[in-house]
Structure formats: structure tokens, C-alpha cells
Design a protein around this motif. Sequence first.
Motif, PDB file in Angstrom:
ATOM      1  N   LYS A  70     -55.001 -15.703 -17.608  1.00 11.79           N
ATOM      2  CA  LYS A  70     -55.444 -14.141 -18.107  1.00 11.79           C
ATOM      3  C   LYS A  70     -56.659 -14.561 -19.211  1.00 11.79           C
ATOM      4  N   PHE A  71     -57.665 -13.552 -19.427  1.00 16.11           N
ATOM      5  CA  PHE A  71     -58.446 -13.712 -20.236  1.00 16.11           C
ATOM      6  C   PHE A  71     -58.027 -13.168 -21.524  1.00 16.11           C
ATOM      7  N   VAL A  72     -58.257 -13.935 -22.784  1.00 14.70           N
ATOM      8  CA  VAL A  72     -57.566 -13.179 -23.847  1.00 14.70           C
ATOM      9  C   VAL A  72     -58.755 -13.135 -24.884  1.00 14.70           C
ATOM     10  N   PRO A  73     -59.107 -12.039 -25.553  1.00  9.27           N
ATOM     11  CA  PRO A  73     -60.358 -11.784 -26.096  1.00  9.27           C
ATOM     12  C   PRO A  73     -60.105 -12.500 -27.669  1.00  9.27           C
ATOM     13  N   GLU A  74     -60.933 -12.864 -28.252  1.00  2.00           N
ATOM     14  CA  GLU A  74     -60.594 -13.707 -29.380  1.00  2.00           C
ATOM     15  C   GLU A  74     -61.605 -13.053 -30.543  1.00  2.00           C
ATOM     16  N   ILE A  75     -61.044 -12.771 -31.764  1.00  4.83           N
ATOM     17  CA  ILE A  75     -61.853 -12.232 -32.981  1.00  4.83           C
ATOM     18  C   ILE A  75     -61.595 -13.243 -33.976  1.00  4.83           C
ATOM     19  N   THR A  76     -62.842 -13.368 -34.781  1.00  2.00           N
ATOM     20  CA  THR A  76     -62.747 -14.548 -35.669  1.00  2.00           C
ATOM     21  C   THR A  76     -63.852 -13.976 -36.634  1.00  2.00           C
ATOM     22  N   LYS A 118     -63.080 -19.074 -39.412  1.00  4.28           N
ATOM     23  CA  LYS A 118     -63.142 -19.521 -38.089  1.00  4.28           C
ATOM     24  C   LYS A 118     -62.698 -21.190 -38.291  1.00  4.28           C
TER      25      LYS A 118
END
Length: 225
Positions: free
Chosen positions: A5-11, A16
Motif C-alpha cells: 500500500k502507498f503511504v503518504p508521508e508528511i514532513t 526531516k
Amino acid sequence: MEKEKFVPEITTELRKNIIQVPQVIYKASGIRILGKRVKSILFSTDVAIIKNTNADAIIAVYPFTPQPSITQAIMEVAPVPVFTGVGGGLTTGQRSINIALHAEFQGAIGVVLNAPTPNEVIAEMKERIDIPIVVTVVSEDDDIDGRIRAGTNIFNVSGGSNTAEIVKRIRRDYPQFPIIATGGPTDASITKTIEAGANAITYTPPSTAEIFSKIMNKYRGMEDM
């Protein structure tokens, strides 16, 4: 094969540069502890590193007499649950039990006992605290059955190069008992430990000095431009 599954990542730009645990750790099943699923556990007492990691939990064990002030300092900065060391070697008996009770009151998710801890201490501690007791295993000769009967909730296997074999032996005799284990320095060694039966993996991060050294080298390179 199921597609990953694609997992969106926020930083953010300033956050970071954190300590990322190896991605391969997330192949482990995890252990659901007090409602929270834990797969990756960072082994550190450095509050700066503890504050800047993506690990699911922290295991704070150190080679000195356990002190509530150290636990408090770590608990105040940790953004994730903390397993804290409460002795079992030089510090044992009623003192370890009192420290464990204090750790529970401070908010620890579990307490960690060293390999030499007598089963009698584990049994008495089990009667006094209401958080999981994690007992360290360093050899295939450790009294696994006696530890479980005394009240151990989770094993923390730390057997150096023999860790995977110790995990395999425990898993053979106790198919569903929760096991945390050191994974070693490479993806291959972590995978081997997971395949042996470890539910969660402890990861030792680089030291602050090592991280800073790389940053300083980068700064020096900028000055030469």
C-alpha cells in the motif's frame, strides 16, 4: 502477492532529518501493548535522539543504577511509549520493585529487567505493578519456563550474534509468547531475527557525535566553496 500500500508521508524542512529505523523492521508482526501496536523500538537514553525518531517506542536501559530522575527526563521528551530499565543485576530485590512501581506512576509502558534477575523478584514485582514486565534473555541456557511462570510478559532477547538462535528456541517451545529482539546492523540480520520469530525489533541508532560529525563535514565543505 499483495501489492504494498502507498503511504503518504508528511514532513517539514526542519524536521526531516530524524533517526529513521530500518524499513525492514515493519515486516515484524508487532506486539499490541496496552492497545498500541509496537514493531520498532529505539534503544537509547539520549533525549535529543529520542525526540527525533520515527520508532514506535523507546527502550531506555543503561549501565548504571536505575534512577527515577532519568526515567522522568526521558518520559518528558519521548513522543512515543517508553520501556524503562529497573535493574535486576546489581540493583535488585525490593529496590528494583520500588523503581518499577515509580516507573509505572511516571507513565512507562513497561519495565525491563536485566538477565540476572531472580524469578522471585519477577514474581513479587508482578504482584505490585500493572504494566508489562520485560525480562532480558542473553543465552539459550536461561530459565525461560521459570521466567514465564514467575510472571514475565515479554522477553527481550539480546544475545549478540546468537540472538536469532535464541529467538528460534523460545519460539519453538512457546509459539505465541511475545518476543522483542535486537536485530543487528543490517537488513539481512534484522530479517533473520524476524524470521526466527521476533515480534518486535530493537534498533541502536548512531550516536549524537556520529550524526554531528557528518553535519560538521558538510559545513566544512560549504566553507571551502
